[in-house]
Write an enzyme that holds these catalytic residues in place. Structure first.
Site, PDB file in Angstrom:
ATOM      1  N   GLU A 159     -11.952  21.388  37.101  1.00 58.30           N
ATOM      2  CA  GLU A 159     -12.723  21.308  35.674  1.00 58.30           C
ATOM      3  C   GLU A 159     -12.547  22.593  34.786  1.00 58.30           C
ATOM      4  O   GLU A 159     -12.545  22.600  33.907  1.00 58.30           O
ATOM      5  CB  GLU A 159     -13.964  20.822  35.974  1.00 58.30           C
ATOM      6  CG  GLU A 159     -14.409  19.355  36.185  1.00 58.30           C
ATOM      7  CD  GLU A 159     -14.014  18.979  37.955  1.00 58.30           C
ATOM      8  OE1 GLU A 159     -13.460  19.989  38.572  1.00 58.30           O
ATOM      9  OE2 GLU A 159     -14.058  17.869  38.187  1.00 58.30           O
ATOM     10  N   HIS A 213     -24.209  11.709  40.784  1.00 57.69           N
ATOM     11  CA  HIS A 213     -23.614  11.025  39.947  1.00 57.69           C
ATOM     12  C   HIS A 213     -24.243  10.379  38.794  1.00 57.69           C
ATOM     13  O   HIS A 213     -23.776   9.393  38.128  1.00 57.69           O
ATOM     14  CB  HIS A 213     -22.657   9.967  40.708  1.00 57.69           C
ATOM     15  CG  HIS A 213     -21.352  10.445  41.297  1.00 57.69           C
ATOM     16  ND1 HIS A 213     -21.479  11.462  42.177  1.00 57.69           N
ATOM     17  CD2 HIS A 213     -20.173   9.961  40.987  1.00 57.69           C
ATOM     18  CE1 HIS A 213     -20.250  11.863  42.628  1.00 57.69           C
ATOM     19  NE2 HIS A 213     -19.353  10.920  41.999  1.00 57.69           N
TER      20      HIS A 213
END
Lengths: 334, 330, 404
Positions: free
Chosen positions: A68, A137
């Site tokens: 990322e 999440h």
């Protein structure tokens, strides 16, 4: 995406709308490309980019490794060198690994370089809870990003915005973050077949009303609209404002509404403490204190990591009944 | 006409130029130290003493269209690249005549006209950026190389690994230059890395690499020529580990408790200016009056930079929020 | 000669302690030489010198903590060659710098206000309402107060709770409000206490005493009053008041107000008459333009003031108007009265009892009516010389009562 009985109107999902936006952008500007995890061969974690690899090829629909920070920084560098990348961070949950690049490079390069370099980068992220994906999440961190000077933050909640905000964002000379709530991807609706770019700096009044301003964004918009319908049955006429842009906030629209209704409840899926709702509430105090007839209310996520079982998850995040209750409290009714 | 970029051309003028550039950096850093003790320069400042050979060996090999990403220890890189000494020092004073409009200071020197993409205060922060710059050139078919300077400390950051992997995976024209001065701030390399042979890490990403004596400006130039040529030819990344040493402390406010003075002294005897000047003198490639001339020119340039910085102006406070977003034409 | 100063080595270094000198006077140094070791919060750091020359003198001893910028040593540089040697200066006092102080940038202007986002303009068509705070609204609702009539004292004219409270008080005690200070003896005593304490605190009083022969006044009064009905008779009090008023007209230093560090002589002479009432009330409402009133007018006004005082109908403005005060306790029998000045006035004249006393007139001793007259005056404005003249003038005027 399907045609409808009405000429010029098509029916599609939010997901389709986002895909169309990407496709449109890549067709119009050859500096544009999409980069992220599983966007190419897999077709996108949420199937947003399905089919795009075949259409545009691997250079422009680019799978990245699970890096990322690396590929967000690469997106920044590519933007600084003249490209118009769209970086897809799979979700806001993983964006934390890229937070350093977003904050310390993308948001600050223009300032640190004394305006020599800008970063015309768009970062898209999925956000929000509701699919029982548990604590790691299910974050809604739009409020954190809206805290940072140097970037813009968008939350398209409607099909028209999902379709139209991306192109406008790509024209910005500064970084733009677009948050797509996971609960919206399956949402179906209708837009004009030739629907195009929309503005990215104004809030929208989605429902006009007299008695109370319900201010919200993203995934919470539809729950708020549902709450407005429930309130109408009790003769409470709610005005619903979709913020659309979280940074900058459209103060004028908010204050015009609160001046009219004299009451406000802010619905924000972030955790309550230090939330974007707190920021909006404070702005209302600063700019419309004298118009208020009641304390400002807010409906946010409870102070708990989002739990796995559905009844607990539902209780943790804003829902229409809680919004109704908060609105009625502002009106002194229970 | 083709020029063979591989071989260093050590003509006398070129040798003198290499020496001058290193001395120029050294004198500038020395003046910065003095100004810092007088509080003209504030915040954090990191000086390059002892490492000059790396910037001087690598950067002149590059073309104007090539791109440079550096760290917070980047004064020397900026100077060699051609950012005027006046605007560099004004930047460190915080004056608006500085190369970053006074907004950045010592750690954030930027210059668009020379493709100098900053100073960076985040260790490892420039690596993904360099990958992105190279990605753009790759996608546009530009014949440009992006050189990314970083230290041994950055090697521990995840971004180092992500960036090398991406560059190799996508075959991007990045020259990674690790300036290994054996310490990441106060942490010796052996305390930070399980594998202290940094060059070997590049091999894990299938990036061609070389390790070179960072105190030998000629060796570095030769290695840089090979590296840049390889990147241009193949479009693939290259990794250069320059083994060097930092003669001064990490920053001005560092008691250097982590290394002993004898070690520093030993390196002082083989630092690049001492070595190269000694070699030139031994080979009669330099005369004392040329050295004096070089010193005088540099002293004049440094004095002029100080005068420029002193005379510089403070940006009005009303302009505080500028440069956060692009300014729209009215 | 240049000074080598304690260097700043870091963003948060404010001071350092010299732990070791590595040079001594007489040593030659060049740029870059390490000359001392300084202990900082991070550890011992060697510090270098940036001048070349000879160490002339070490100014600071080891183990001393000094702020950044403190001269540590004197260096004789090349440019000093041939200069006459100067006696070493006495130890330079070490200036303490406030923690965190940074030398201001040479051209820094005082920080101007930053541009703030403009106040929100309400969209046209939105209803414009007066501003009333939630606290005010609640209070008004609880007490049945009509908000429309209230003028606000809050930000931008907003009605705040205190405004509503005041309005409530005004309406419910309206009747009481018409009766002034006079009848609220507690309030009056509090006011007196406050004023007198302040007077004694702030005003440097000086005191003068004058014995005035008022025999002529008594004779004049007797003959004048003989021809008048009782309700038109004059009292000694109006003669004394008039004489004070005329004297005050001539001596401006005793007729006015001392405020904000300055004395403002008053344009008019409004003599405050100290009037006491049963129960402890005391006030000195003004006889306006006393210097221009006839004795009859003064008498009428005095009677009116006393009557109103007893009825509690003195207005506070009447007290504030007084430019000088006269207090008489003659009827109570005291020989002399030394008054306390009512701020912001600057003088008070006191009259004691008129007493018949042996007095020397034209070389002969005879009984005369004498009144001890005192002046308490503000020494910031006048001094004894002027005070004496003022009192003398009063005395002189009282010798010709027919001219008052």
């Amino acid at each position: 995406m399907t045609a409808t009985a009405q000429p010029g109107i098509i029916e599609l999902t939010y997901r389709d709308a986002v895909r169309e936006a990407i496709r449109d952008a890549l067709r119009r500007d050859d500096r544009t490309f999409l980069m992220g995890e599983d966007v190419a061969s897999y077709g996108g974690c949420y199937a947003v980019s399905k089919g795009l690899l075949a259409e545009f090829g691997p250079a422009r629909i680019r799978d990245t490794p699970l890096s990322e920070s690396g590929f967000t920084g690469a997106g920044i560098g590519a933007a600084m060198a003249g490209m118009r990348p769209i970086v897809e961070l799979m979700t806001v949950n993983f964006s934390l690994l890229a937070l350093d690049q977003i904050l310390n490079t993308a948001a600050t390069v223009r300032h640190m370089s004394g305006n020599q370099f800008g970063v015309p980068l768009v970062i898209r992220m999925a956000t929000g809870a509701g699919r029982q994906l548990a604590a790691q999440h299910s974050h809604s961190l739009e409020g954190w990003y809206a805290h940072i000077p140097g970037i813009k933050v968008l939350a398209p909640a409607t099909l028209a915005d999902a379709r139209g905000m991306l192109w406008t964002a790509l024209q910005e000379p500064d970084p733009v973050l677009i948050f797509e709530n996971v609960m919206l991807y399956n949402m179906t609706g209708q837009i004009a077949a030739d629907a195009g770019p929309v503005d990215i700096d104004k809030a929208a009044v989605r429902r006009s009303g007299r008695d109370i301003s319900l201010i919200t964004y993203g995934g919470s918009l539809w729950k708020t609209m549902e709450a407005a319908t429930m309130l109408a049955a009790e003769k409470i006429d709610a005005e619903v404002i979709d913020l659309r842009s979280l940074r900058p906030l459209d103060d004028a629209t908010i204050m015009t509404s609160v001046t009219k209704t004299r009451r406000a409840v802010i619905v924000d899926e972030g955790w309550r403490s230090g939330s974007l709702a707190a920021e909006i509430g404070m702005r209302i105090v600063e700019q419309a204190f004298w118009e208020l007839d009641a304390p400002i209310g807010r409906v946010c996520s409870e102070e708990v990591p989002i739990p796995y079982p559905s009844h607990l998850e539902n209780a943790a995040i804003p829902q229409a009944p809680r919004i109704v209750a908060a609105a009625k409290a502002a009106l002194g009714r229970s | 006409m083709s020029t063979n970029l591989d071989k260093p051309r050590l003509s006398r003028p070129h040798a003198l130029e290499l020496l001058k550039q290193m001395i120029r950096i050294r004198r500038f850093e020395d003046k910065c130290a003095e100004l810092y003790t007088q509080e003209k320069i504030r915040g954090f400042m990191h000086l390059y003493d002892g490492e000059e050979a790396v910037a001087v060996g690598v950067i002149p090999v590059l073309m104007p269209r090539d791109r440079i990403v550096a760290t917070y220890r980047e004064h020397g890189h900026a100077l060699v690249r051609g950012v005027p000494m006046t605007t560099v020092l004004a930047e460190m004073y915080g004056k608006q005549e500085g190369c970053s409009h006074g907004r950045g200071g010592s750690m954030h020197l930027f210059d668009r006209s020379t493709n100098f993409y900053g100073g960076n205060a985040i260790v490892g922060g420039g690596l993904p950026l360099s990958v992105g710059l190279a990605l753009a050139d790759h996608m546009r078919g530009n014949d440009a190389v992006t050189v990314c300077f970083f230290g041994d400390g950055a090697v521990a950051e995840g971004e180092f690994h992500e960036s090398l992997n991406l560059a190799a995976l996508w075959k991007l024209p990045v020259l990674f230059v690790c300036e290994n001065n054996l310490y990441g701030m106060g942490t010796a390399l052996a305390i930070s890395e399980s594998e202290t042979d940094i060059e070997r890490k590049a091999a894990c990403y299938r990036i061609a690499s070389e390790a070179v004596d960072g105190m030998d400006v000629v060796a570095i130039e030769a290695a840089a020529r090979r590296a840049v040529h390889a990147v241009r030819e193949t479009g693939a990344p290259y990794f250069l580990e320059c083994r060097t040493y930092r003669l001064r402390a990490h920053s001005m406010f560092d008691a250097q408790l982590y290394r002993d003075k004898a070690e520093v002294e030993a390196w002082r005897h083989k630092e690049p200016i001492v070595r190269f000047q000694g070699w030139l003198e031994a080979n009669h490639m330099i005369h004392p009056d040329e050295l004096a001339r070089i010193d005088a020119e540099i002293a004049a340039e440094v004095d002029a930079a100080v005068a420029f910085a002193e005379a510089g102006t403070w940006e009005p406070v009303e302009q505080l929020t500028r440069f956060t977003y692009a300014e729209r034409a009215a | 000669m240049v000074d080598f100063r304690m260097p700043s080595l870091g963003a948060d270094m404010e001071a350092g302690t010299l732990v070791e000198w590595l040079v001594k006077p007489g040593d030659q140094v060049k740029r870059g030489d390490v000359v001392a070791v300084v202990e900082t919060q991070k550890g011992a750091i060697e510090i270098e010198i940036f001048e070349a020359g000879q160490i002339e003198q070490l100014l600071v001893e080891t183990k001393v903590k000094v702020p950044v910028g403190t001269p540590l040593a004197r260096i004789r540089t090349g440019s000093d060659a041939g200069a006459v040697s100067v006696a070493p200066p006495s130890p330079v006092p070490i200036e303490a710098r406030p923690a965190g102080a940074v030398p201001p940038p040479a051209q820094a202007a005082p920080a101007p206000a930053l541009p703030h986002p403009p106040p929100m303009a309400i969209a046209p068509g939105a209803p414009r309402r007066d501003r009333v705070s939630p606290a005010a609204r609640l209070f008004a609702q609880q007490h049945g107060v009509d908000l429309a009539a209230i003028v606000g004292s809050g930000p931008a004219g907003a009605v705040i709770r205190a405004d509503v409270e005041r309005s409530l008080e005004a309406t419910t005690t309206a009747a009481e409000k018409k009766r002034p200070i006079g009848l609220d003896l507690d309030a009056m005593r509090t006011a007196i206490a406050s004023a007198m304490a302040r007077s004694k605190r702030e005003i440097p009083h000086y005191y003068l005493e004058h014995q005035i022969d008022v025999t002529a006044c008594e004779q004049w009064l007797a003959s004048t009053n003989a021809a008048r009905p009782p309700e038109q008779r004059l009292l000694m009090g109006v003669l004394t008041v008039k004489s004070v008023a005329l004297a005050a007209r001539r001596f401006a230093a005793f007729n006015g107000f001392y405020r904000d560090g300055r004395y403002e002589p008053a344009a008019a002479v409004h003599v405050g008459m100290a009037i006491a009432i049963r129960g402890g009330g005391l006030a000195a409402p003004a006889l306006h333009d006393a210097d221009r009133l006839s004795l009859d007018q003064l008498m009428t006004r005095t009677r009116d003031l006393v009557a109103r005082m007893r009825a509690g109908r003195i207005r506070s403005s009447e007290i504030a108007d007084s430019t000088i005060t006269v207090s008489s306790l003659g009827e109570r029998g005291v020989a002399a009265l030394y008054g306390i000045i009512y701020p912001p006035q600057v003088a008070i004249v006191g009259f004691g009892k008129v007493v018949e006393r042996p007095w020397v007139v034209d070389g002969a001793v005879m009984p005369r009516s004498i009144v001890t007259t005192t002046l308490s005056a503000d020494h910031r404005v006048s001094d004894g010389h002027a005070g004496a003249l003022f009192l003398a003038e009063i005395g002189r005027l009282l010798q010709e009562p027919d001219k008052l």
